[in-house]
Each structure stands twice: as structure tokens, then as C-alpha cells.
Design a protein around this motif. Structure first.
Motif, PDB file in Angstrom:
ATOM      1  N   UNK A  22       0.832  -1.211   0.000  1.00  0.00           N
ATOM      2  CA  UNK A  22       0.000   0.000   0.000  1.00  0.00           C
ATOM      3  C   UNK A  22       0.864   1.258   0.000  1.00  0.00           C
ATOM      4  N   UNK A  23       2.015   1.133   0.647  1.00  0.00           N
ATOM      5  CA  UNK A  23       2.919   2.295   0.690  1.00  0.00           C
ATOM      6  C   UNK A  23       3.691   2.443  -0.621  1.00  0.00           C
ATOM      7  N   UNK A  25       4.588   3.075  -4.275  1.00  0.00           N
ATOM      8  CA  UNK A  25       3.937   3.971  -5.234  1.00  0.00           C
ATOM      9  C   UNK A  25       4.425   3.726  -6.645  1.00  0.00           C
ATOM     10  N   UNK A 227       1.356  10.008  -8.574  1.00  0.00           N
ATOM     11  CA  UNK A 227       1.668   8.611  -8.266  1.00  0.00           C
ATOM     12  C   UNK A 227       0.368   7.862  -7.963  1.00  0.00           C
ATOM     13  N   UNK A 228       0.476   6.540  -8.013  1.00  0.00           N
ATOM     14  CA  UNK A 228      -0.678   5.670  -7.737  1.00  0.00           C
ATOM     15  C   UNK A 228      -0.209   4.611  -6.749  1.00  0.00           C
ATOM     16  N   UNK A 229      -1.014   4.299  -5.723  1.00  0.00           N
ATOM     17  CA  UNK A 229      -0.591   3.210  -4.825  1.00  0.00           C
ATOM     18  C   UNK A 229      -0.536   1.892  -5.597  1.00  0.00           C
ATOM     19  N   UNK A 231      -0.965  -1.098  -4.301  1.00  0.00           N
ATOM     20  CA  UNK A 231      -2.088  -1.932  -3.861  1.00  0.00           C
ATOM     21  C   UNK A 231      -3.207  -1.059  -3.336  1.00  0.00           C
ATOM     22  N   UNK A 232      -4.423  -1.155  -3.872  1.00  0.00           N
ATOM     23  CA  UNK A 232      -4.842  -2.097  -4.909  1.00  0.00           C
ATOM     24  C   UNK A 232      -4.905  -1.494  -6.308  1.00  0.00           C
TER      25      UNK A 232
END
Lengths: 352, 108
Positions: A22-23, A25, A227-229, A231-232
Motif C-alpha cells: 500500500x505504501x 507507489x 503517483x498511484x498506490x 495496492x490495490x
């Protein structure tokens, strides 16, 4: 489910992994598509392992039975032809995506400091993938695979000092025989998979250690892009890509299943139209065009040494391209473009 | 072009030019080394057997299998797309997101 989750969490600690993901990126920019290639390679690797294990249940790596066992797989086993076709095509897809992945890294200069080791492990993974293709090509033990293996295993022979020894190691003797088949099988199903998994492990660790690289041009803008995590958000996108790739793989495997030639005859002359797999075509065409003698030296030896030097330079690229933003970096990009054009041109020429 | 580069170009041309000319001439001569294995082909390969099923009924079954595969993939793709959009929406609203600061330094 509610009781199972804490049970697994207590024993495996998967929450920490999810927390890490989740962290993690994923940068968003116009080259983001290259980020999907890494997981696509793993997806095809998984398919290779599953189909390979199933094929190995019925394949017999002996001189008398190899060709017949493949014939049995494709004619008698329910959907055996599809299993073999998926195995064969997924290797082609995997190697194609390994090339795209590596070229994406090369042209976006993602190998720059501190990711030199990630690049080197990536090139090693390409080498192991090609070795998989080379060893797997002989296993059906038909006329073309025997002839192509004779040519391929003869390549190192002109190398001074170690050439003949290397050829002997690959062939398990002076010529390609049943011992070569056993040796290739063992390499294909045990040595290379172990090597691949070990290098993939190091490669993935390094990718997590340094994070996802952004292309040089994005970094030079000096601002943090979107940026995009992982997960998920990114994982769902990757799942979509995997689904499309699976569909393409099944379609190609169904409508273009690889055939099987007649059993190889060790005493027969080389057949016409010997060609390696597509990823070796440019090397094959280069060797064909090289003169037999160059200044009194064996032309084949000069060609092989030049190729080895080229591969060595490619592996050590991050160490040469230590100033990717400068003029030197641009020259190296130009040389890589020329090398790519050469490889594509030679491959097309070989097919004509 | 600097004098140093001119010298390097000249030496490279002097080194490679005779190599290519001599190699080409020698390759064309009948006394040259024997042809490599891939040029020594003298036998046409026998026809490959086709692995996929040939009977029309089996071919039809395989086509139906491919059609079902694609249908399943499209449904799953649609579901995955919905989940991805939902995850994006949650992230944009700031309901769940990365807590750690993005890494800094060269290449990040």
C-alpha cells in the motif's frame, strides 16, 4: 473467513506485506506502460511453470522416445496439443516482453545510479530466458531441432582456449547425441529454473529496495509527478493486462499450434531451411554474412568474439553511461537505437 | 572534428577496411574454409505434422472454447475495471493512501 484471516496473520504476517504494497507507489507518466511489462513476465513465467510441469509428466528425454512422447502428448492426451502450444507460445511471449522490458529500461535510462545491479540481474534474466528457449528447442527431437542445436552448440567452438571445451560441455561429448538431449532436459527443467528463480528473487528485491524508477526526462522536470498506490490501484490494472494477455495467448495457441517434425536422425544430412527461434535470428544472419576469413583469422571466431564483446558492453551499460543526461548519454542512446535497428533489420533479412 | 578524433577515425578505417576486403575476397575463393553447418544443407525437411485437431467437429469445439475464454475474460476485465475505478475514487478522496513520504534522491 473472519476466523481464518487472524490465523494466517498470526503465522505468516501477511499484513506487513499488504502494508508495504500500500505504501509502494507507481509513478504516473507517459512511459507508465513499461511498468506493466515486469509483472507480465512473471505472469508468463507462471504459465510456463504450470504447463512445463504437466508436459514433463508425459515427456521422455531419451533418444528413442522423445519424439514419440511429444507426438503422444499432442495426439492422444486430451487437450495435450493445446498444453504444448500454450507452453511454446508463452515462452515466445515471455521472451518478447523481456526484450520490451529491457529496451524500455535502456531507453528511459532507468538503469542509472543506484540501479546498476538491477540492470545487470535483468540482463542475466534475459540470458537465462534465452537459454530456456535454446534448450527447449531440442526437446521434441525432430530434424530441425537437431540441426539447429548442432549449429547453436557449435558457436562457441571458435573461441580461443575455452571454445571446444564449452561445445563439449553443452553437447555432453563431441557431437549432438542422446546424451545432449538428456543434458538439455536436465538444464531445462531443473538447473535453469533454479537459476531463474534465484535471479528473479534478487531482481525483485532490488526493485523493491530502490522503488520504481522514473524516466530521466521526468526526473529533469524537477517536480514530483502524480503517483498511484501499488495496492490495490495498480494491482487491479495489472490484473486487467494479465487477462488480455491470457486471451491473446490462448487464441494464438489454438490457431497456431506448433507442429512436430519427423524424429531426428543422427546420421542424416542437415535439412534445408535451418532457422533458430526468432530471438536468435539476427545472430544467425550476422554469422551467415561474415566472411570465412578475416586477415588470416577465422571469420566465425571474429564474429563470435565481436558478439560477446557487444553482449558484455550491453550488460555493463550503466557503468559506461555514467552521465545519462549529458552528451555521452545521448551518444549511447543513439548507439542503442542503431543496435536495435540492426537486430530488427537482420532478423527480417533472415526471414526473407 | 578535433585532430584526435580525426586520427581515431583514420585508424579505425585502416584497421577495419582491409579486414572486410580481405575477408570478402578469401570467403569467395574455393580454397577458403569449409562452409559452416547452416550452409551445408542438402536435404529438404520432411513435412511437419499439424498438432491442432483437424476434424471439423473438433475444430468447432476449439473455436467455441476460444469464444468462451474471451467472454469470461471480458466479464472479468469489466469487474477488475470497476474495482480499479473504485480504488482510484477512494484514493482521490483521501480515504486511504500511502502514509510514508515518497523516497527522495537520485533516480526517484
Amino acid at each position: 473467513m473472519k476466523t481464518l484471516r487472524p490465523w494466517f496473520e498470526e503465522r505468516l504476517g501477511l499484513g506487513a506485506v499488504i502494508g508495504f504494497l500500500e505504501k509502494k507507489e507507481v509513478p504516473q507518466h507517459r512511459h507508465t506502460i513499461f511498468y506493466y511489462t515486469g509483472s507480465s513476465i512473471l505472469f508468463f513465467l507462471g504459465i510456463q511453470i504450470v504447463t512445463g510441469v504437466l508436459l514433463a509428466l508425459y515427456y521422455r528425454p531419451t533418444l528413442a522416445e522423445a519424439n514419440a512422447s511429444v507426438a503422444r502428448i499432442v495426439t492422444e492426451l486430451p487437450l495435450g496439443w493445446l498444453l504444448r502450444s500454450v507452453h511454446s507460445w508463452s515462452s515466445t511471449f515471455m521472451i518478447a516482453i523481456v526484450f520490451i522490458h529491457l529496451l524500455g529500461v535502456a531507453f528511459t535510462k532507468a538503469y542509472r545510479r543506484p540501479r546498476e545491479a538491477t540492470w545487470v540481474t535483468g540482463v542475466l534474466l534475459l540470458a537465462v530466458s534465452l537459454a530456456f528457449g535454446f534448450t527447449g528447442y531440442l526437446l521434441p527431437w525432430d530434424e530441425l531441432s537437431l540441426a539447429a542445436t548442432k549449429v547453436g552448440t557449435n558457436l562457441p567452438r571458435p573461441i580461443p582456449v575455452v571454445g571446444a571445451w564449452l561445445t563439449g560441455i553443452m553437447r555432453a561429448g563431441e557431437d549432438v547425441t542422446g546424451d545432449t538431449l538428456s543434458r538439455f532436459f536436465i538444464f531445462h527443467v531443473s538447473v535453469l529454473p533454479l537459476a531463474l528463480l534465484a535471479i528473479v528473487g534478487v531482481h525483485l528485491f532490488l526493485v523493491q529496495r530502490h522503488g520504481m524508477s522514473v524516466p530521466l526526462e521526468e526526473e529533469r522536470k524537477g517536480v514530483q509527478g502524480p503517483v498511484l498506490p501499488f495496492w490495490p490501484n495498480f494491482a487491479f490494472r495489472e490484473a486487467g493486462v494479465w487477462l488480455i494477455l491470457l486471451g491473446l495467448l490462448v487464441t494464438v495457441a489454438v490457431f497456431a499450434a506448433p507442429g512436430l517434425g519427423p524424429q531426428a536422425d543422427l546420421m542424416a544430412a542437415a535439412p534445408e531451411g535451418i532457422k533458430p527461434e526468432w530471438y536468435f535470428l539476427f545472430l544467425f544472419q550476422t554469422l551467415k554474412l561474415f566472411p570465412a576469413r578475416i586477415l588470416g583469422l577465422n571469420g566465425e571466431m571474429v564474429a563470435v568474439l565481436i558478439m560477446m564483446a557487444g553482449m558484455g558492453l550491453f550488460t555493463l551499460l550503466p557503468f559506461f553511461d555514467d552521465r545519462p543526461a549529458g552528451r555521452k548519454g545521448k551518444i549511447i542512446t543513439g548507439l542503442m537505437g542503431a543496435g536495435l535497428a540492426y537486430a530488427v533489420g537482420m532478423s527480417i533479412w533472415s526471414l526473407l | 572534428m578535433t585532430a584526435r578524433r580525426r586520427w581515431i577515425s583514420l585508424l579505425t578505417a585502416l584497421a577495419l577496411g582491409p579486414c572486410l576486403v580481405a575477408g570478402s575476397l578469401e570467403a569467395g575463393s574455393p580454397d577458403g574454409p569449409g562452409a559452416p553447418a547452416w550452409q551445408a544443407a542438402d536435404k529438404t525437411p520432411a513435412e511437419e505434422s499439424v498438432a491442432a485437431p483437424r476434424p471439423p467437429k473438433e475444430r468447432m469445439e476449439v473455436s467455441v472454447l476460444v469464444a468462451w475464454t474471451w467472454l469470461s475474460i471480458l466479464v472479468l476485465f469489466w469487474l477488475v475495471r470497476l474495482r480499479a475505478r473504485e480504488a482510484d475514487r477512494v484514493y482521490r478522496l483521501g480515504l486511504r493512501g500511502p502514509t510514508a513520504k515518497p523516497p527522495k534522491g537520485a533516480g526517484h
